[in-house]
Motif scaffolding. Sequence first.
Motif, PDB file in Angstrom:
ATOM      1  N   LEU A  40      50.073  25.514  80.336  1.00 23.83           N
ATOM      2  CA  LEU A  40      51.400  25.579  79.718  1.00 23.83           C
ATOM      3  C   LEU A  40      52.455  25.950  80.747  1.00 23.83           C
ATOM      4  O   LEU A  40      53.535  25.354  80.773  1.00 23.83           O
ATOM      5  CB  LEU A  40      51.390  26.583  78.569  1.00 23.83           C
ATOM      6  CG  LEU A  40      52.674  26.703  77.756  1.00 23.83           C
ATOM      7  CD1 LEU A  40      53.068  25.363  77.138  1.00 23.83           C
ATOM      8  CD2 LEU A  40      52.532  27.768  76.671  1.00 23.83           C
ATOM      9  N   ARG A  41      52.156  26.911  81.588  1.00 29.46           N
ATOM     10  CA  ARG A  41      53.108  27.290  82.639  1.00 29.46           C
ATOM     11  C   ARG A  41      53.352  26.122  83.589  1.00 29.46           C
ATOM     12  O   ARG A  41      54.495  25.822  83.953  1.00 29.46           O
ATOM     13  CB  ARG A  41      52.588  28.493  83.413  1.00 29.46           C
ATOM     14  CG  ARG A  41      52.477  29.775  82.598  1.00 29.46           C
ATOM     15  CD  ARG A  41      52.035  30.931  83.464  1.00 29.46           C
ATOM     16  NE  ARG A  41      53.068  31.323  84.416  1.00 29.46           N
ATOM     17  CZ  ARG A  41      52.835  31.948  85.553  1.00 29.46           C
ATOM     18  NH1 ARG A  41      51.595  32.240  85.912  1.00 29.46           N
ATOM     19  NH2 ARG A  41      53.836  32.289  86.342  1.00 29.46           N
ATOM     20  N   SER A  42      52.280  25.434  83.969  1.00 31.26           N
ATOM     21  CA  SER A  42      52.408  24.322  84.915  1.00 31.26           C
ATOM     22  C   SER A  42      53.193  23.162  84.327  1.00 31.26           C
ATOM     23  O   SER A  42      53.843  22.405  85.057  1.00 31.26           O
ATOM     24  CB  SER A  42      51.019  23.833  85.349  1.00 31.26           C
ATOM     25  OG  SER A  42      50.320  24.850  86.034  1.00 31.26           O
ATOM     26  N   ALA A  43      53.154  23.017  83.000  1.00 28.51           N
ATOM     27  CA  ALA A  43      53.847  21.892  82.359  1.00 28.51           C
ATOM     28  C   ALA A  43      55.348  21.937  82.581  1.00 28.51           C
ATOM     29  O   ALA A  43      56.024  20.899  82.513  1.00 28.51           O
ATOM     30  CB  ALA A  43      53.541  21.884  80.862  1.00 28.51           C
ATOM     31  N   PHE A  44      55.882  23.127  82.846  1.00 31.07           N
ATOM     32  CA  PHE A  44      57.317  23.258  83.077  1.00 31.07           C
ATOM     33  C   PHE A  44      57.680  23.080  84.549  1.00 31.07           C
ATOM     34  O   PHE A  44      58.861  23.028  84.890  1.00 31.07           O
ATOM     35  CB  PHE A  44      57.810  24.629  82.595  1.00 31.07           C
ATOM     36  CG  PHE A  44      57.837  24.765  81.104  1.00 31.07           C
ATOM     37  CD1 PHE A  44      58.963  24.390  80.378  1.00 31.07           C
ATOM     38  CD2 PHE A  44      56.741  25.256  80.417  1.00 31.07           C
ATOM     39  CE1 PHE A  44      59.000  24.504  79.001  1.00 31.07           C
ATOM     40  CE2 PHE A  44      56.760  25.383  79.031  1.00 31.07           C
ATOM     41  CZ  PHE A  44      57.892  25.000  78.323  1.00 31.07           C
ATOM     42  N   GLY A  45      56.652  22.971  85.427  1.00 34.09           N
ATOM     43  CA  GLY A  45      56.939  22.890  86.852  1.00 34.09           C
ATOM     44  C   GLY A  45      57.505  24.205  87.353  1.00 34.09           C
ATOM     45  O   GLY A  45      57.924  25.056  86.560  1.00 34.09           O
ATOM     46  N   ALA A  46      57.518  24.384  88.679  1.00 33.14           N
ATOM     47  CA  ALA A  46      58.093  25.595  89.280  1.00 33.14           C
ATOM     48  C   ALA A  46      57.670  26.824  88.489  1.00 33.14           C
ATOM     49  O   ALA A  46      58.494  27.531  87.906  1.00 33.14           O
ATOM     50  CB  ALA A  46      59.613  25.493  89.352  1.00 33.14           C
TER      51      ALA A  46
END
Length: 293
Positions: free
Chosen positions: A224-230
């Motif tokens: 989930l965190r990675s899905a937003f990038g950065a």
Amino acid sequence: MCLLIVQGCRTRPETPPPPPPAAKTATVRPLDQATAEALDIEFGRPQATACNCFADEPSAPDGGACATPRFGAYLLALTWAPNFCPGHPDKEQCAQLAGSFAANHLTIHGLWPQFNDEEAKQQRCTYPAFCGGLCECQGPNAPSRCFPDPSTIPDTMGTYGPGYVTDNFFLANHEWPKHGSCTGMDARSYFTSSIDALLSLPGDQGTPELLRDNVGRGVPLSDLRSAFGAVDSVVLRCDSRCNLAEVGVCFGVGDQGKPTPRIPCPRNVTDSTSNSCVGDPERPRCPTVSLQA
């Protein structure tokens, strides 16, 4: 002569503002019905003491007139409405949730000025609030000058931030004096910048595909965190059952107060309840985050 001038200034009536369009009528009803404590609980964020932070005399009862402070970051707070609405069935936006944009997209809670860690240490608080002499807007009897002109709210806010236009503009009447007043922007620019920041995020209108494709299921916190990038610019707030409640994204601050591209969030954000899904990065509180339908 000086006395006459001063007296004249005190008694001269203020020029009344032009009436808002008939379709949008601002009222003081929302804040009259909610105490500061109720707002604190509803929006899940501690009340700032910023009016005291920036006063020449912090012990002054009214905190003094707050200047617009310098701050190094923005935190864009985005709500997952299917988590918010079960606890707020009286909200107009929640009565309209089924089948709406907010049923499977993140929506705008607010664009919050945030101190970086060095600024927070100097000011002894983590974010400014009620700036430009708007300390009086904190109470339940806030005067009408605290509220933004409804005509400054973009029509698209009905989609991207429904709480800003429902329930007599409750969220607009709360977010503008508390947070928008500290940005240096006028109300129209503040609301527009909030929408622009949302739409700059990956996915469909600010909501990553991973989130939209898994409504009603759980997803790994790391995914989930990675899905937003950065990932260092993203914080995730969960309730006690590890249901996603809110997403926060950190942006920089431009010369005119508008958000600039994303930046790593200050420690005072990542270590706060705004990042409660994570908690201890070495041992996350919610390894799997549920996305309520």
